[in-house]
Design an enzyme around this catalytic site. Structure first.
Site, mmCIF file in Angstrom:
data_model
loop_
_atom_site.group_PDB
_atom_site.id
_atom_site.type_symbol
_atom_site.label_atom_id
_atom_site.label_comp_id
_atom_site.label_asym_id
_atom_site.label_seq_id
_atom_site.Cartn_x
_atom_site.Cartn_y
_atom_site.Cartn_z
ATOM 1 N NE ARG A 183 61.394 -20.769 59.613
ATOM 2 C CZ ARG A 183 60.464 -21.041 58.719
ATOM 3 N NH1 ARG A 183 60.593 -20.635 57.483
ATOM 4 N NH2 ARG A 183 59.397 -21.729 59.053
ATOM 5 C CG ASN A 196 63.368 -23.525 58.576
ATOM 6 O OD1 ASN A 196 63.956 -23.132 59.568
ATOM 7 N ND2 ASN A 196 62.094 -23.897 58.608
#
Length: 107
Positions: A19, A37
Site C-alpha cells: 500500500r 488491504n
C-alpha cells in the site's frame, strides 16, 4: 481525458509495503484514488488519471513491490469518479466499496 481502473490483487500482498509503495508511485505519477488491504488477505485499489499513468499503475499492481508475490491481478475499467489525491484507506471486507470524489469523502 481521465480514466479509472478498479484493481483487485491476490497473493502475498500484505505486510510487504504494498500500500505505501502504491501510494508513493501513484503520487509521483499524478494518479488519484485509493488502496487498501482486504480482510481476506488481498489488496484493492482504484487508479484514476491520465490513461498512460493509470496503465502504468495497473502494470505495477500486477508485480507489486519486490517483497510481494502477486498471484492474480484483475483490473476493471470504470467511469471516473473525480478522485483527488491518493489515499491509503482502512482495511475492509471484500465488496465493501468506498465512494468518493471532489465533493465527498471516501467511506
Amino acid at each position: 481525458m481521465t480514466v479509472q481502473q478498479h484493481v483487485h490483487v491476490s497473493g502475498r500482498v500484505q505486510g510487504v509495503f504494498y500500500r505505501d509503495t502504491c501510494r508513493r508511485l501513484a503520487e509521483e505519477r499524478g494518479v488519484a484514488g485509493w488502496v487498501r488491504n482486504l480482510r481476506n488477505g488481498d489488496v484493492e485499489a482504484v487508479f484514476e488519471g491520465r490513461p498512460g499513468d493509470v496503465d502504468s499503475m495497473v502494470r505495477w499492481a500486477a508485480e507489486g513491490p519486490t517483497t510481494a508475490k502477486v498471484v492474480q491481478c484483475t483490473a476493471v475499467t470504470e467511469e471516473p469518479e473525480g478522485w483527488s489525491g491518493f489515499r491509503v484507506l482502512p482495511d475492509a471486507e471484500p465488496g465493501d466499496r468506498p465512494r468518493g470524489g471532489p465533493d465527498r469523502a471516501p467511506g
